[in-house]
Design a protein around this motif. Sequence first.
Motif, short mmCIF file in Angstrom:
data_model
loop_
_atom_site.label_atom_id
_atom_site.label_comp_id
_atom_site.label_asym_id
_atom_site.label_seq_id
_atom_site.Cartn_x
_atom_site.Cartn_y
_atom_site.Cartn_z
N LEU A 1 1.89 -11.03 -8.32
CA LEU A 1 1.52 -12.45 -8.27
C LEU A 1 2.59 -13.24 -8.99
N ILE A 2 3.08 -14.28 -8.33
CA ILE A 2 4.06 -15.17 -8.94
C ILE A 2 3.42 -16.54 -9.05
N ARG A 3 3.32 -17.03 -10.27
CA ARG A 3 2.75 -18.37 -10.50
C ARG A 3 3.87 -19.38 -10.69
N ASP A 4 3.56 -20.65 -10.37
CA ASP A 4 4.52 -21.73 -10.59
C ASP A 4 5.91 -21.34 -10.07
N SER A 5 5.97 -20.99 -8.81
CA SER A 5 7.22 -20.44 -8.25
C SER A 5 8.38 -21.43 -8.36
N LYS A 6 9.55 -20.86 -8.60
CA LYS A 6 10.80 -21.62 -8.75
C LYS A 6 11.71 -21.32 -7.56
N LEU A 7 12.66 -22.22 -7.34
CA LEU A 7 13.65 -21.98 -6.28
C LEU A 7 14.36 -20.65 -6.50
N SER A 8 14.60 -20.33 -7.76
CA SER A 8 15.33 -19.11 -8.10
C SER A 8 14.52 -17.83 -7.85
N ASP A 9 13.24 -17.97 -7.52
CA ASP A 9 12.44 -16.79 -7.19
C ASP A 9 12.69 -16.33 -5.76
N SER A 10 13.40 -17.12 -4.98
CA SER A 10 13.70 -16.75 -3.59
C SER A 10 14.49 -15.45 -3.57
N ALA A 11 13.94 -14.45 -2.93
CA ALA A 11 14.54 -13.12 -2.91
C ALA A 11 13.66 -12.22 -2.04
N THR A 12 14.06 -10.98 -1.92
CA THR A 12 13.20 -9.98 -1.30
C THR A 12 12.62 -9.10 -2.39
N TYR A 13 11.33 -8.88 -2.33
CA TYR A 13 10.63 -8.11 -3.36
C TYR A 13 10.26 -6.74 -2.79
N LEU A 14 10.72 -5.71 -3.47
CA LEU A 14 10.56 -4.34 -2.99
C LEU A 14 9.49 -3.62 -3.82
N CYS A 15 8.54 -3.05 -3.14
CA CYS A 15 7.51 -2.24 -3.78
C CYS A 15 8.05 -0.81 -3.85
N VAL A 16 7.92 -0.17 -5.00
CA VAL A 16 8.54 1.14 -5.20
C VAL A 16 7.55 2.10 -5.85
N VAL A 17 7.50 3.31 -5.33
CA VAL A 17 6.54 4.32 -5.80
C VAL A 17 7.28 5.65 -5.93
N THR B 1 0.85 -1.20 0.00
CA THR B 1 0.00 0.00 0.00
C THR B 1 0.88 1.24 0.00
N TYR B 2 0.40 2.30 -0.61
CA TYR B 2 1.15 3.56 -0.66
C TYR B 2 0.25 4.70 -0.21
N SER B 3 0.85 5.73 0.34
CA SER B 3 0.07 6.81 0.94
C SER B 3 -0.12 8.02 0.04
N ASN B 4 0.74 8.19 -0.96
CA ASN B 4 0.68 9.37 -1.81
C ASN B 4 -0.26 9.15 -2.98
N SER B 5 -1.45 9.72 -2.91
CA SER B 5 -2.45 9.51 -3.95
C SER B 5 -2.04 10.12 -5.29
N ALA B 6 -1.03 11.00 -5.27
CA ALA B 6 -0.58 11.64 -6.51
C ALA B 6 0.52 10.84 -7.20
N SER B 7 0.94 9.73 -6.64
CA SER B 7 2.00 8.92 -7.27
C SER B 7 1.56 8.46 -8.65
N GLN B 8 2.54 8.47 -9.56
CA GLN B 8 2.24 8.10 -10.94
C GLN B 8 3.03 6.88 -11.41
N SER B 9 4.10 6.59 -10.74
CA SER B 9 4.98 5.50 -11.20
C SER B 9 5.09 4.45 -10.11
N PHE B 10 4.98 3.19 -10.55
CA PHE B 10 4.96 2.08 -9.60
C PHE B 10 5.81 0.94 -10.16
N PHE B 11 6.55 0.31 -9.26
CA PHE B 11 7.47 -0.72 -9.71
C PHE B 11 7.57 -1.82 -8.67
#
Lengths: 111, 112
Positions: A74-90, A24-34
């Motif tokens: 959403l990650i489907r059919d997850s692989k061992l190589s998907d192990s990581a930390t996923y960062l939400c960016v705005v 979730t993000y707090s800035n309603s004016a954000s335009q870019s998401f990653f």
Amino acid sequence: RKEVEQDPGPFNVPEGATVAFNCTYSNSASQSFFWYRQDCRKEPKLLMSVYSSGNEDGRFTAQLNRASQYISLLIRDSKLSDSATYLCVVNKRNSARQLTFGSGTQLTVLP
Amino acid sequence: DVKVTQSSRYLVKRTGEKVFLECVQDMDHENMFWYRQDPGLGLRLIYFSYDVKMKEKGDIPEGYSVSREKKERFSLILESASTNQTSMYLCASIRAGVNEQYFGPGTRLTVT
């Protein structure tokens, strides 16, 4: 309230499982998401941008809900190589160049 | 291939020392950033620069300064290192008008 909030996890899932992360993000004016991915002891790398209409890249699907101010991955059919930390960016308020990073969700895919 | 390099992967300094962290990018990017990353806090922006000799404060600039004399190089300076500056420091760059930030490998700084 943090500008970008994520469930830190950890999420431990078996290979082949489907797993979803929300942010979730707090800035309603954000335009870019990653979503960025960060492997242990490595630098963050862009996984995918998130578009208003939602977008898919192979096993990965990103969604944006502006009304509720959240982003999902959403990650489907997850692989061992998907192990990581996923960062939400705005992008920061009033700035296209500056980004605000969530503290990340840790995923471990188990054999 | 895109490349951002940082001068050291690991650094140990004493309290009160002046510390220089260097970052070089070979992509001719206009914008460069310095972050620190701490567990549970994520990446926090210290300073950024959108052109040579230009700089702007980020969220946590206290105790830090920066220098950008050449387009490819952005330096972070800790004038008098303190133990609460022990952290992972990440440099990033981005081309104007483009969204993807490219990160260097990081410098893990320990101040004792």
